[in-house]
Scaffold this motif. Structure first.
Motif, PDB file in Angstrom:
ATOM      1  N   ILE A  57       0.880  -1.178   0.000  1.00  0.00           N
ATOM      2  CA  ILE A  57       0.000   0.000   0.000  1.00  0.00           C
ATOM      3  C   ILE A  57       0.908   1.215   0.000  1.00  0.00           C
ATOM      4  N   PHE A  58       0.882   1.959  -1.078  1.00  0.00           N
ATOM      5  CA  PHE A  58       1.741   3.134  -1.230  1.00  0.00           C
ATOM      6  C   PHE A  58       0.904   4.382  -1.000  1.00  0.00           C
ATOM      7  N   LEU A  59       1.182   5.087   0.080  1.00  0.00           N
ATOM      8  CA  LEU A  59       0.505   6.341   0.406  1.00  0.00           C
ATOM      9  C   LEU A  59       1.326   7.480  -0.189  1.00  0.00           C
ATOM     10  N   CYS A  60       0.941   7.920  -1.363  1.00  0.00           N
ATOM     11  CA  CYS A  60       1.710   8.903  -2.128  1.00  0.00           C
ATOM     12  C   CYS A  60       1.262  10.318  -1.764  1.00  0.00           C
ATOM     13  N   MET A  61       2.155  11.058  -1.122  1.00  0.00           N
ATOM     14  CA  MET A  61       1.864  12.430  -0.698  1.00  0.00           C
ATOM     15  C   MET A  61       2.341  13.406  -1.774  1.00  0.00           C
ATOM     16  N   SER A  62       1.478  13.717  -2.682  1.00  0.00           N
ATOM     17  CA  SER A  62       1.844  14.505  -3.854  1.00  0.00           C
ATOM     18  C   SER A  62       2.041  15.986  -3.519  1.00  0.00           C
ATOM     19  N   GLY A  63       3.159  16.523  -3.947  1.00  0.00           N
ATOM     20  CA  GLY A  63       3.444  17.942  -3.746  1.00  0.00           C
ATOM     21  C   GLY A  63       4.692  18.203  -2.933  1.00  0.00           C
ATOM     22  N   GLY A  64       5.165  17.203  -2.188  1.00  0.00           N
ATOM     23  CA  GLY A  64       6.401  17.364  -1.430  1.00  0.00           C
ATOM     24  C   GLY A  64       6.203  17.817  -0.003  1.00  0.00           C
ATOM     25  N   PRO A 133      14.380  18.367  -9.006  1.00  0.00           N
ATOM     26  CA  PRO A 133      13.805  19.310  -8.034  1.00  0.00           C
ATOM     27  C   PRO A 133      12.439  19.851  -8.449  1.00  0.00           C
ATOM     28  N   VAL A 134      11.853  19.286  -9.510  1.00  0.00           N
ATOM     29  CA  VAL A 134      10.549  19.763  -9.990  1.00  0.00           C
ATOM     30  C   VAL A 134       9.530  18.627  -9.870  1.00  0.00           C
ATOM     31  N   HIS A 135       8.266  18.999  -9.644  1.00  0.00           N
ATOM     32  CA  HIS A 135       7.235  18.003  -9.354  1.00  0.00           C
ATOM     33  C   HIS A 135       7.092  16.911 -10.419  1.00  0.00           C
ATOM     34  N   PRO A 136       6.864  17.261 -11.691  1.00  0.00           N
ATOM     35  CA  PRO A 136       6.597  16.181 -12.667  1.00  0.00           C
ATOM     36  C   PRO A 136       7.751  15.189 -12.773  1.00  0.00           C
ATOM     37  N   GLY A 137       8.985  15.721 -12.845  1.00  0.00           N
ATOM     38  CA  GLY A 137      10.144  14.842 -12.986  1.00  0.00           C
ATOM     39  C   GLY A 137      10.367  13.972 -11.765  1.00  0.00           C
ATOM     40  N   ALA A 138      10.289  14.583 -10.582  1.00  0.00           N
ATOM     41  CA  ALA A 138      10.512  13.824  -9.350  1.00  0.00           C
ATOM     42  C   ALA A 138       9.420  12.791  -9.131  1.00  0.00           C
ATOM     43  N   MET A 139       8.180  13.147  -9.444  1.00  0.00           N
ATOM     44  CA  MET A 139       7.066  12.206  -9.276  1.00  0.00           C
ATOM     45  C   MET A 139       7.227  11.022 -10.226  1.00  0.00           C
ATOM     46  N   THR A 140       7.627  11.308 -11.459  1.00  0.00           N
ATOM     47  CA  THR A 140       7.830  10.232 -12.433  1.00  0.00           C
ATOM     48  C   THR A 140       8.995   9.341 -12.029  1.00  0.00           C
ATOM     49  N   GLY A 366       6.535  11.495  -0.336  1.00  0.00           N
ATOM     50  CA  GLY A 366       6.290  12.377  -1.471  1.00  0.00           C
ATOM     51  C   GLY A 366       7.451  12.318  -2.438  1.00  0.00           C
ATOM     52  N   GLU A 367       7.353  13.108  -3.511  1.00  0.00           N
ATOM     53  CA  GLU A 367       8.385  13.060  -4.551  1.00  0.00           C
ATOM     54  C   GLU A 367       9.694  13.698  -4.115  1.00  0.00           C
ATOM     55  N   PHE A 368       9.634  14.576  -3.122  1.00  0.00           N
ATOM     56  CA  PHE A 368      10.835  15.157  -2.500  1.00  0.00           C
ATOM     57  C   PHE A 368      10.402  15.853  -1.222  1.00  0.00           C
ATOM     58  N   GLY A 369      11.346  16.515  -0.549  1.00  0.00           N
ATOM     59  CA  GLY A 369      11.019  17.251   0.666  1.00  0.00           C
ATOM     60  C   GLY A 369      11.030  18.749   0.421  1.00  0.00           C
ATOM     61  N   ARG A 370      11.323  19.518   1.470  1.00  0.00           N
ATOM     62  CA  ARG A 370      11.318  20.968   1.329  1.00  0.00           C
ATOM     63  C   ARG A 370      12.523  21.555   2.061  1.00  0.00           C
ATOM     64  N   THR A 371      12.867  22.761   1.695  1.00  0.00           N
ATOM     65  CA  THR A 371      14.087  23.378   2.197  1.00  0.00           C
ATOM     66  C   THR A 371      13.951  23.823   3.655  1.00  0.00           C
TER      67      THR A 371
END
Length: 461
Positions: A57-64, A133-140, A366-371
């Motif tokens: 079960i993958f809980l994908c938190m989209s947006g970082g 570092p961008v949403h579409p690329g990191a999510m993919t 998520g696809e990445f974190g935040r600064t």
């Protein structure tokens, strides 16, 4: 009486016969497996080695989601609040307090008080990093391992490697995937039948517009035609598809269409039963927060994930959108966490009490974190250099922390874990060797991890 020469001659011939018999049996088994796969590509397959987990079960938190505000405690960040950061900007301490949770003492923030109660079931991977570092690329990349080409998703590789446990349900379900997420749940060059089945209507970044389970059931059923009428209609379509296959011999898209149509027909009976949460008790609905309020939507999806696991679905992904806070982080991250904290905690508790957690790998990230540095007065920018994901159940250690970012949380510095390592570890827990799980395409053998990836053995129970 046999002479020594006769004995040696008989033995040597016997060894040759045994070797031949073994090879013949191996070839027969391979032929049978190939025939079974051709007849039903979703048939259950043997893993490479004994698996820890049967389901994901993958809980994908989209947006970082911000790691320094959730699962990566940085006391130095609080001490240096307002100072200039290493990569520019002013450092911003977390608006939320961190506390040690459970017997293990894992540091988790007050953003997730309910999930924190399950700290002793969780492994925190605090040294994640990816290339985009961008949403579409990191999510993919998180889903397929690459951003340069269209490749099969993690769920598709899992289904290809293990097959399904229920031939009347899809082996890979994606609940409320956002618009434009086809590549992240797709099968690419793998046969189309291994792609994810989308259930519900997800919004884009910052929006969450999941369909209710009843709406999804209505999408599956055909209210205009009876079952026998649909069967006759489908038989005609399948007849035409098979004629095309006879003429053109190799047509993977047509083969996938034939298999998908048959699965869709069978789903009409099985899927609504699995998705009918009205059969659940009031106590269970309350456990997930699925009985009303801001947790209802995501709570129902987490409850569906458990029901899909019970029904034999191999890979379930649930997307929770809206974690991209360049501004208004304090209020928006809080509302996002409120909506999914209780449902996730309920899922972990329910799986455990039903003896399903040990065989179900739950992944959050998520696809990445935040600064660590502020963006404006109350926001954080994208950070792919270091962030946190966590796993629970399915063969990972409980109450364990792996890897670390630097003192402020800018970048992974200890036991760094790349997306390829993450994928290799997930497949390993499912009993799959990421180097052996390959598919021949365009003259070469492809795999999820390309030519990279190492299993993180330290987190294995």
């Amino acid at each position: 009486m046999l002479t020594r020469r006769q004995i040696l001659k008989s033995c040597s011939a016997g060894f040759g016969y045994l070797a031949f018999a073994g090879l013949a049996q191996s070839q027969q088994v391979l032929a049978q497996e190939s025939a079974t796969a051709a007849e039903n590509p979703l048939a259950a397959k043997a893993a490479h080695f004994p698996a820890k987990a049967k389901h994901v079960i993958f809980l994908c938190m989209s947006g970082g989601p911000s790691h320094v505000d959730t699962f990566d405690y940085k006391p130095q960040l609080a001490k240096d609040h307002g100072k200039r950061g290493r990569y520019g900007g002013s450092l911003m301490k977390s608006p939320w307090a961190f506390k040690q949770r459970g017997e293990s003492g894992l540091w988790i923030s007050d953003l997730f008080p309910e999930v924190a109660k399950h700290a002793d079931e969780m492994t925190l991977i605090r040294s994640m990093h990816c290339d985009q570092p961008v949403h579409p690329g990191a999510m993919t990349q998180m889903h397929t391992g690459t951003v340069q080409f269209i490749r099969p998703s993690l769920g598709a590789w899992t289904l290809y490697g293990l097959g399904a446990e229920n031939d009347s349900l899809p082996g890979f379900v994606s609940l409320s995937a956002p618009a434009g997420a086809a590549q992240n749940m797709g099968s690419a060059f793998l046969p189309a039948v291994y792609g994810g089945t989308k259930v519900g209507r997800g919004g884009g970044f910052g929006r969450f517009m999941a369909a209710s389970p009843q709406e999804s059931i209505d999408d599956i059923r055909n209210s205009r035609l009876t079952e026998s009428q649909q069967r006759r209609q489908l038989d005609l379509i399948q007849f035409l598809n098979r004629k095309k296959l006879e003429r053109e011999k190799v047509q993977p898209a047509v083969e996938g269409m034939i298999q998908s149509y048959e699965l869709a027909f069978r789903m009409q009976d099985a899927m609504p039963q699995v998705m009918d949460v009205s059969r659940e008790s009031a106590a269970t609905l309350a456990l997930y927060g699925a009985d009303g309020g801001p947790t209802e939507n995501f709570g129902k999806q987490c409850l569906l994930a458990r029901r899909f696991v019970e029904a034999g679905v191999r890979f379930i992904e649930i997307t929770h959108n809206g974690w991209d806070q360049h501004t208004n982080l304090t209020e928006a991250h809080k509302s996002q966490a409120v909506a999914c904290d209780q449902p996730i905690a309920g899922l972990l508790a329910d799986l455990k009490q039903r003896n399903l957690l040990d065989e179900t790998l739950v992944i959050w990230g998520g696809e990445f974190g935040r600064t660590p540095a502020a963006q404006g007065s109350d926001g954080r920018d994208h950070n792919n250099k270091g962030y946190t994901t966590w796993m629970a159940g399915g063969g990972v250690k409980g109450g364990f922390s792996y890897g670390a970012t630097d003192e402020h949380g800018y970048a992974a510095v200890e036991n760094k874990c790349h997306i390829h390592d993450w994928h290799a570890t997930i497949l390993h827990l499912l009993g799959l060797d990421h180097e052996k799980l390959t598919y021949r395409y365009a003259g070469r053998d492809f795999r999820l991890t390309d030519v990279y990836g190492n299993v993180i053995k330290e987190i294995l129970a």
